[in-house]
Design a protein around this motif. Structure first.
Motif, PDB file in Angstrom:
ATOM      1  N   UNK A  60      67.673  42.216 -11.302  1.00 51.47           N
ATOM      2  CA  UNK A  60      67.773  41.005 -12.490  1.00 51.47           C
ATOM      3  C   UNK A  60      66.656  40.187 -13.097  1.00 51.47           C
ATOM      4  N   UNK A  61      65.540  40.316 -12.395  1.00 50.94           N
ATOM      5  CA  UNK A  61      64.092  39.168 -13.502  1.00 50.94           C
ATOM      6  C   UNK A  61      64.803  37.828 -13.438  1.00 50.94           C
ATOM      7  N   UNK A  62      65.513  36.987 -12.245  1.00 51.34           N
ATOM      8  CA  UNK A  62      65.935  36.139 -12.253  1.00 51.34           C
ATOM      9  C   UNK A  62      65.536  35.644 -10.594  1.00 51.34           C
ATOM     10  N   UNK A  63      65.172  34.213 -10.510  1.00 54.28           N
ATOM     11  CA  UNK A  63      64.872  34.146  -9.047  1.00 54.28           C
ATOM     12  C   UNK A  63      65.289  32.202  -8.676  1.00 54.28           C
ATOM     13  N   UNK A  64      65.746  31.919  -7.985  1.00 53.48           N
ATOM     14  CA  UNK A  64      66.423  30.237  -7.877  1.00 53.48           C
ATOM     15  C   UNK A  64      65.483  30.443  -6.750  1.00 53.48           C
ATOM     16  N   UNK A  65      65.095  29.128  -6.966  1.00 54.49           N
ATOM     17  CA  UNK A  65      64.215  27.391  -6.282  1.00 54.49           C
ATOM     18  C   UNK A  65      65.741  26.762  -5.715  1.00 54.49           C
ATOM     19  N   UNK A  66      64.801  26.309  -4.241  1.00 49.21           N
ATOM     20  CA  UNK A  66      66.185  24.401  -3.991  1.00 49.21           C
ATOM     21  C   UNK A  66      64.498  24.124  -3.514  1.00 49.21           C
ATOM     22  N   UNK A  67      64.338  22.983  -4.613  1.00 49.85           N
ATOM     23  CA  UNK A  67      63.129  21.961  -4.620  1.00 49.85           C
ATOM     24  C   UNK A  67      63.529  20.789  -4.164  1.00 49.85           C
ATOM     25  N   UNK A  68      62.900  20.180  -3.007  1.00 50.00           N
ATOM     26  CA  UNK A  68      63.534  19.423  -2.542  1.00 50.00           C
ATOM     27  C   UNK A  68      62.674  18.055  -2.597  1.00 50.00           C
ATOM     28  N   UNK A  69      62.651  17.146  -2.685  1.00 53.14           N
ATOM     29  CA  UNK A  69      61.894  16.305  -2.775  1.00 53.14           C
ATOM     30  C   UNK A  69      61.955  14.788  -1.828  1.00 53.14           C
ATOM     31  N   UNK A  70      61.149  13.855  -2.198  1.00 54.27           N
ATOM     32  CA  UNK A  70      61.747  12.145  -1.549  1.00 54.27           C
ATOM     33  C   UNK A  70      62.860  12.133  -1.822  1.00 54.27           C
ATOM     34  N   UNK A  92      68.841  22.735  -6.889  1.00 52.42           N
ATOM     35  CA  UNK A  92      68.787  24.077  -6.363  1.00 52.42           C
ATOM     36  C   UNK A  92      68.493  25.077  -8.259  1.00 52.42           C
ATOM     37  N   UNK A  93      67.688  25.343  -8.123  1.00 53.86           N
ATOM     38  CA  UNK A  93      67.658  25.773 -10.301  1.00 53.86           C
ATOM     39  C   UNK A  93      67.479  27.632 -10.199  1.00 53.86           C
ATOM     40  N   UNK A  94      67.985  28.214 -11.143  1.00 54.86           N
ATOM     41  CA  UNK A  94      67.944  29.777 -11.419  1.00 54.86           C
ATOM     42  C   UNK A  94      67.010  30.190 -12.482  1.00 54.86           C
ATOM     43  N   UNK A  95      66.353  31.171 -12.999  1.00 54.63           N
ATOM     44  CA  UNK A  95      65.966  30.613 -13.514  1.00 54.63           C
ATOM     45  C   UNK A  95      65.531  32.644 -14.024  1.00 54.63           C
ATOM     46  N   UNK A  96      64.678  32.620 -15.204  1.00 57.12           N
ATOM     47  CA  UNK A  96      64.904  33.972 -15.897  1.00 57.12           C
ATOM     48  C   UNK A  96      65.756  34.660 -17.202  1.00 57.12           C
ATOM     49  N   UNK A 137      73.351  36.809 -11.590  1.00 49.81           N
ATOM     50  CA  UNK A 137      72.408  36.182 -10.561  1.00 49.81           C
ATOM     51  C   UNK A 137      72.661  34.649 -10.539  1.00 49.81           C
ATOM     52  N   UNK A 138      74.131  33.905 -11.082  1.00 47.08           N
ATOM     53  CA  UNK A 138      74.751  32.792 -10.781  1.00 47.08           C
ATOM     54  C   UNK A 138      75.710  33.325  -9.840  1.00 47.08           C
ATOM     55  N   UNK A 139      76.025  34.066  -9.875  1.00 44.59           N
ATOM     56  CA  UNK A 139      76.896  35.156  -8.674  1.00 44.59           C
ATOM     57  C   UNK A 139      76.811  35.115  -7.524  1.00 44.59           C
ATOM     58  N   UNK A 140      75.224  35.768  -7.329  1.00 46.88           N
ATOM     59  CA  UNK A 140      73.966  35.388  -6.335  1.00 46.88           C
ATOM     60  C   UNK A 140      73.849  34.424  -5.676  1.00 46.88           C
ATOM     61  N   UNK A 141      73.560  33.292  -6.924  1.00 47.48           N
ATOM     62  CA  UNK A 141      73.016  32.035  -6.267  1.00 47.48           C
ATOM     63  C   UNK A 141      74.568  31.555  -5.540  1.00 47.48           C
ATOM     64  N   UNK A 142      76.087  31.783  -5.258  1.00 44.86           N
ATOM     65  CA  UNK A 142      76.534  31.377  -5.170  1.00 44.86           C
ATOM     66  C   UNK A 142      77.010  32.118  -4.294  1.00 44.86           C
ATOM     67  N   UNK A 143      76.792  33.152  -3.567  1.00 47.29           N
ATOM     68  CA  UNK A 143      76.075  33.580  -2.439  1.00 47.29           C
ATOM     69  C   UNK A 143      75.412  32.680  -1.564  1.00 47.29           C
TER      70      UNK A 143
END
Length: 968
Positions: free
Chosen positions: A605-615, A620-624, A632-638
C-alpha cells in the motif's frame, strides 16, 4: 495525488538577463526537480533546482577530485586541502597579506625541509622553528574569518566533506544573500591562501586518530582493499596514511589545488528559493573570469582484474563482531546502477524484502544493512550484518547468501517488484521536500559523470524491469566466487599507533580585527526577508473531536502524502515496558496474518506504521500515500487489537535484546551516552530505566501485546496532516479507529530529575581508546523562563554554537586541541524543568589537561569582542528571518510549545528582543550562569593513559563500572 509517469525529453533553452546576455541551459522534460544545467564559457557547471517552500537555498560547490587522485606518496592531500580552504585568501583571513606572505613562504620552505628529516631530535628542533615562525605569521592571521563571513550572511551548516571522488563545500544561505555568497566563494576558490597550517594539521591528526579507532572505518577500508587491490579505492584512505600526515608538503597541496580547483572541474549546485535567471548572471559575474585549465587530467589506473575466487580478511577491534560482504560492479554512471538499486530494495527495505521477511522478522540474525556504494570507477553492493548470540559469522554469511540465491531463483512474490517501485516513488517525492536531498542528486550526477536525463528518469526506466530481469541480473553478477568478505572480530588491534601530540604554541584569536571584505559584506544592504511566525489558530484546526478524542488537523495542499498519528502524553517513565512492547510488535503477526504478511500488506500500500516510545510520550503513526490510508488504517487496527504473541518469538526477542545490550557495551559512543545520562540524572535515567533480562524473560508476552492494545482505551489526541478534508478524515477515523467504550486511567509519568551540581565532581567510566570523551555539566536548579530565551539563544550562538563561536576558535582553531568541541545552555522541553549548561570535547588522552584548562578559562572569563558578538547577532537574526516551519512540523512544534505551557511561537519574542541585547547582557548572563560554577566532570577513557592526578585536583574521582552506567 497519484504519482504520474514522466516521459523523457531533453530541451536546450536560452534566457535573456537584464544585461541582455544569453545563457544556455539543459532541462529534461518531466524532471520532478525541474533542474536547469548551465555551462559557463570557462567550463563551470551550474545545477539549479527551485523549491519555494522556504526562503533559503542549499548552495554547494563541488570539486571533482578526492582521495582517488591523491599521489601515493602523499595520501590525505585532498582532505587536508579541504580543511585549508577555510583559512582565507589575500582578501580575507588576514590583516595585511603583504606583511604576512614572507612568513608563509618561510613556513612552506621549512616544511619541505622538515619532511626529509628522520632523526627525532632534528625533527623536534625543526618543528619548534616552524612553530616559532608560525607565531610571527599569526599576528596577521584572522582565524575563522571565513566562518565570520558566512555568519554575517546568515548561512547555516557551514561544512565540507571529502571522499574518494569528491570534495564538496556546503552552505545553506538565505535567498537574499546569493550575491554576497557568490562574491565570497569566487574569491575563495580562485585565491586560496594556506595559513594556520600547523594548528589545522593537528585537527586532521585528531580526525585520523578517531578514524583509526573506528572499527567501521577499518572494515570499510579492508573491504575496498579486497575489491580493488591495485586501485586507490583500495590502497588509500581519504584521511591519509600516518606517515604522510606526519610529513606534509604545502608545495604538494598548492600544486594539487592548481591542478584540480579549476572551473572546468567544478560545479555549483543550488536547490531552494531563488530566481534562476538572476542567479546565473550573478554567478557569471563573479566566477566567469576564473581561468580554466587547458590540460585537465587525472590519474588513470589499470582495470581491476575480475574476482574469480572468494576473497576474505579479518579486522580486529573493540566493537561487537559483525560481517561485511560485497560484490564489485562498474562505476556508478553505468546502467547497472538502476538494477543494483532495485536489488537492494528487494533484498532489504525494512518491511517486505527477502532479508526482512526471511531473516529479520524471524529473528534469525541480529541486524542487517545494505548499501550500494556508487563510486566513479567502481561500485560495490555491500551487505553488513551482526550475529545473534552464539551464531558464527560464517552462519550469518550463509543465511544472507541464501536470500540472494532466492532472488536469483525467482523465489519471491510477484507483488514485490511493483511494491518496491511504488515505495521508491513515495520516498523520492518525500525527499524532494528537502533541499539537501535535491542537492545530493545533482552533486552525485556531476561527480560521477552522469547525464541528467539518466538521473531524472531513473524511475521510468526501472518501472520497465520484470521479475525475470532481476533474476537474470542477480544470477549473473551475485555469485559466491566473486564475493569478498571482511570478518570483524573482537580483540585488541595491535596495529594502532596514535599520532603523537606535537608541541604547539597557541596562535592569537585576533578577534578585534576584520578584513575589508568582511566589513563590506557585514555592512552590505540586501532586501530583508520578513520573518514568519506561526499563528496556530490559523495554521491548525484545533476545536473538533473524533471518537471523543481531540483532533489536531492541518491540510496538505501540496501532494498526496499523509501522516496520521495517535498521540499519548505518557511513556517509559510511566511504564518502562512500553519500549519493549512496541519493539516486539515488529516480530509478531495477528490472529489472521503472519508478521511477514502484515509487513508486506503495508508495503504493497506504500504505507508504513511506527510505534514511537520516549520518556514521556507515545505516538502510533501511519504515513504514506493518502489514497491507501483507509486500508492501511484497517491493517493498523488489526495490529492494535489482534496482535498475537507466542513464547517462541518472545524467547527469541529476549535473546536479541540481551545480545544488543552486550554489543552496546563494546561501543564507545554508547558507553558515553550511558555515562552522560548517569551524570545528568543519576541511577534513574533513560539508559537504566529498562526491564532487566530476567524481568523480560519472566514476562508473559501477551501482557506486552495487551499494553499496546490498551492504548486504544486511554486518552489520546489524533494528529493529521494530509490532503483529506477535515470531515473526510473524521469519517474515516470514526469508522476504522476502534476506541474502547470504557476508558482506562492514564498512567502517570515519573519524570527523570536533573541532578544539581553543588560541588565539583569527577565521574570516570572505563573505555580503552586513544581518545577521551569529556563533558562538564552544571545545574543549579534554575527553572526555565521564556523571557530569558532571547539572551540564552544569543549566548549559545556567540559562545558555543558553531565554527564562529568562542569554543571552536579557542579549542580547535588557535590550539588544535580537538576535532570536535562545543558548548550549550540547554532549555528544558517541559514546563517546570531545570535548565542546564554543558561543554563537550573529544580529544587525545594526553590533551585532557589542556582541554580542561582552556575550557575553564573561557567559561570563567568569556572573551568579549563586539565585532564577534555583532556577527553572532546578525547571523541569528537572518536565520530567524528565513526560517519556516511547514507541513507536519507545524503540528509537532505546537505540541512542543504546549508541553512548555506556551500557546504562541516564542521565536517572535526572541526576534523582537534581539536588536536590544548587548554584549554586556550576554557577558552578564555568562557570569551569572556558567562562570566560576561547580561542575560535574564526566570522562570516558582509559585510566591508564590519563593524568589521574590532574583529575584528582579538581575533585575526588568517582569511578563507575560499565555495568553501573548501563544498569546491566
Amino acid at each position: 495525488m497519484r504519482l504520474r509517469t514522466i516521459f523523457m525529453s531533453i530541451a536546450l533553452c536560452t534566457l535573456a538577463t537584464l544585461s541582455a546576455k544569453e545563457y544556455s541551459f539543459i532541462t529534461v522534460k518531466g524532471d520532478a526537480m525541474q533542474t536547469r544545467i548551465y555551462t559557463l564559457n570557462n567550463g563551470l557547471k551550474v545545477y539549479m533546482s527551485v523549491n519555494k517552500e522556504r526562503p533559503r537555498l542549499q548552495a554547494n560547490i563541488v570539486v571533482r577530485t578526492g582521495s582517488r587522485n591523491d599521489p601515493a606518496e602523499t595520501t590525505g592531500l585532498a582532505h587536508y586541502l579541504e580543511h585549508l580552504m577555510f583559512k582565507g585568501t589575500q582578501r580575507f583571513g588576514t590583516t595585511d597579506y603583504a606583511k604576512e606572505k614572507p612568513y608563509l613562504d618561510e613556513i612552506e620552505r621549512r616544511y619541505e625541509q622538515y619532511r626529509t628529516l628522520t632523526d627525532p631530535v632534528l625533527r623536534r628542533t625543526a618543528y619548534h622553528q616552524i612553530d616559532s615562525i608560525s607565531q610571527l605569521a599569526a599576528q596577521y592571521n584572522i582565524p575563522n574569518e571565513y566562518d565570520k563571513l558566512m555568519s554575517s550572511i546568515g548561512s547555516e551548516g557551514t561544512n565540507a566533506y571529502t571522499s574518494n571522488d569528491v570534495t564538496c563545500y556546503v552552505e545553506n544561505i538565505p535567498s537574499n544573500e546569493i550575491d554576497n555568497w557568490a562574491r565570497i566563494q569566487a574569491d575563495r576558490f580562485q585565491n586560496m591562501v594556506i595559513r594556520g597550517f600547523h594548528t589545522e594539521l593537528e585537527a586532521v591528526y585528531e580526525e585520523k586518530n578517531i578514524s583509526m579507532a573506528s572499527d567501521g572505518s577499518k572494515e570499510y577500508a579492508a573491504l575496498w582493499k579486497l575489491l580493488t587491490p591495485t586501485h586507490p579505492y583500495g590502497t588509500q584512505t581519504t584521511i591519509g596514511e600516518q606517515e604522510h600526515l606526519k610529513n606534509p608538503s604545502i608545495v604538494n597541496i598548492k600544486n594539487y589545488f592548481h591542478r584540480y580547483y579549476v572551473p572546468n572541474n567544478v560545479a555549483i549546485v543550488l536547490a531552494g528559493d531563488f530566481n534562476p535567471d538572476e542567479t546565473i548572471a550573478i554567478i557569471d559575474k563573479y566566477f566567469g573570469q576564473w581561468k580554466p585549465s587547458t590540460n585537465l587530467t587525472r590519474p588513470e589506473f589499470p582495470v581491476q582484474p575480475k574476482i574469480t575466487a572468494q576473497r576474505d580478511t579479518t579486522v580486529v577491534g573493540q566493537d561487537a563482531e559483525n560481517l561485511m560482504m560485497a560484490w564489485r560492479f562498474k562505476g556508478d554512471n553505468d546502467m547497472q546502477s538502476d538494477t543494483l538499486d532495485i536489488v537492494r530494495r528487494m533484498l532489504y527495505n525494512g518491511q517486505a524484502g527477502l532479508i526482512d521477511v526471511n531473516l529479520l522478522q524471524k529473528m534469525k540474525v541480529q541486524d542487517v544493512g545494505i548499501d550500494v556504494d556508487g563510486l566513479h570507477d567502481y561500485s560495490a553492493f555491500i551487505i553488513e550484518a551482526s550475529p545473534l548470540h552464539g551464531q558464527t559469522l560464517q552462519q550469518v554469511k550463509k543465511l544472507l547468501l541464501e536470500q540472494v540465491d532466492k532472488l536469483a531463483q525467482g523465489q519471491f512474490s510477484d507483488k514485490l517488484l511493483p511494491a518496491v517501485m511504488a515505495n521508491k516513488k513515495l520516498r523520492y517525492f518525500e525527499g524532494l521536500q528537502n533541499n539537501r536531498t535535491r542537492a545530493s542528486y545533482m552533486v552525485d550526477a556531476f561527480v560521477n559523470d552522469k547525464r541528467w536525463e539518466d538521473v531524472a528518469l531513473q524511475i521510468q526506466r526501472q518501472e520497465k524491469f520484470t521479475k525475470q530481469d532481476i533474476q537474470r541480473f542477480v544470477a549473473q553478477h551475485f555469485g559466491s566466487n566473486n564475493l569478498v568478505c571482511v570478518y570483524k572480530e573482537q580483540g585488541v588491534d595491535s596495529t594502532l599507533k596514535k599520532i603523537e601530540k606535537p608541541i604547539i604554541t597557541p596562535i592569537p584569536a585576533n578577534r578585534e580585527y576584520e578584513s575589508a571584505l568582511l566589513k563590506s559584506i557585514r555592512l552590505s544592504k540586501t532586501t530583508p526577508i520578513q520573518p514568519v511566525f506561526i499563528d496556530y489558530n490559523k495554521e491548525l484546526s484545533l476545536g473538533k473531536k473524533v471518537n471523543g478524542m481531540p483532533l489536531i488537523y492541518k491540510r496538505n495542499p501540496n501532494d498526496g502524502l499523509f501522516v496520521l498519528s495517535f498521540y499519548y502524553d505518557f511513556g517509559t517513565t510511566a511504564d518502562k515496558r512500553y519500549r519493549d512492547a512496541a519493539d516486539y510488535l515488529d516480530y509478531i503477526g495477528t490472529q489472521n496474518m503472519t508478521v511477514s504478511q502484515l509487513k508486506q500488506a503495508f508495503y504493497n500500500l506504500a504505507c508504513q506504521y511506527n510505534v514511537n516510545v520516549s520518556a514521556n510520550k507515545i505516538s502510533v503513526t501511519l504515513a504514506g500515500l493518502s489514497e491507501n490510508m483507509p486500508r492501511a488504517l484497517q491493517l493498523l487496527e488489526q495490529v492494535w487489537h489482534k496482535a498475537k504473541a507466542d513464547k517462541n518469538s518472545w524467547s527469541s526477542y529476549c535473546d536479541m535484546v540481551a545480545k544488543s545490550r552486550t554489543d552496546q557495551k563494546q561501543s564507545q559512543k554508547a558507553n558515553f551516552s550511558a555515562l552522560w545520562d548517569y551524570a545528568r540524572y543519576g541511577a534513574y535515567n533513560p539508559t537504566r530505566n529498562i526491564c532487566s533480562d530476567k524481568q523480560l524473560r519472566a514476562t508473559n508476552p501477551q501482557e506486552m501485546v495487551q499494553l499496546i492494545t490498551n492504548l486504544t482505551r486511554m486518552p489520546h489526541s489524533v494528529l493529521y496532516y494530509g490532503p483529506l478534508s477535515e470531515q473526510q478524515l473524521i469519517n474515516i477515523v470514526q469508522r476504522e479507529h476502534k476506541v474502547g467504550k470504557t476508558m482506562l486511567k492514564k498512567p502517570v509519568n515519573k519524570d527523570y530529575q536533573l541532578l544539581k551540581t553543588p560541588q565539583n565532581e569527577v565521574l570516570l567510566a572505563p573505555f580503552k581508546a586513544k581518545n577521551i570523551y569529556l563533558r562538564q555539566f552544571h545545574n543549579e536548579g534554575n527553572q526555565w523562563n521564556v523571557n530569558k530565551r532571547p539572551v540564552e539563544i544569543l549566548f549559545n550562538q556567540y559562545f558555543g554554537g558553531g565554527m564562529n563561536s568562542i569554543v571552536f576558535q579557542e579549542l580547535r582553531e588557535t590550539r588544535g586541541l580537538a576535532y570536535n568541541a562545543g558548548a550549550n545552555y540547554v532549555a528544558p522541553d517541559t514546563k517546570g524543568k531545570d535548565e542546564y549548561f554543558y561543554t563537550h570535547i573529544i580529544s587525545q588522552n594526553d590533551k585532557m589537561n589542556d582541554c580542561l584548562r582552556v575550557f575553564n578559562d573561557i567559561v570563567n572569563n568569556m572573551p568579549e569582542n563586539e565585532a564577534a558578538f555583532d556577527l553572532a547577532k546578525q547571523s541569528l537574526i537572518k536565520s530567524i528571518q528565513s526560517d519556516r516551519t511547514t507541513r507536519y512540523g507545524v503540528i509537532t512544534s505546537y505540541l512542543k510549545l504546549k508541553q512548555l505551557g506556551l500557546a504562541n511561537d516564542y521565536m517572535q519574542q526572541v526576534y523582537n528582543a534581539l536588536p536590544k541585547i548587548t554584549l554586556k547582557d550576554v557577558a552578564n548572563f555568562a557570569r551569572l550562569n556558567i562562570a566560576n560554577k561547580t561542575y560535574r566532570y564526566t570522562v570516558l577513557g582509559d585510566e591508564k593513559e590519563l593524568d589521574m592526578k590532574a583529575l584528582e585536583k579538581i575533585a575526588p574521582v568517582k569511578r563507575l563500572s560499565t555495568e553501573e552506567i548501563f544498569g546491566y
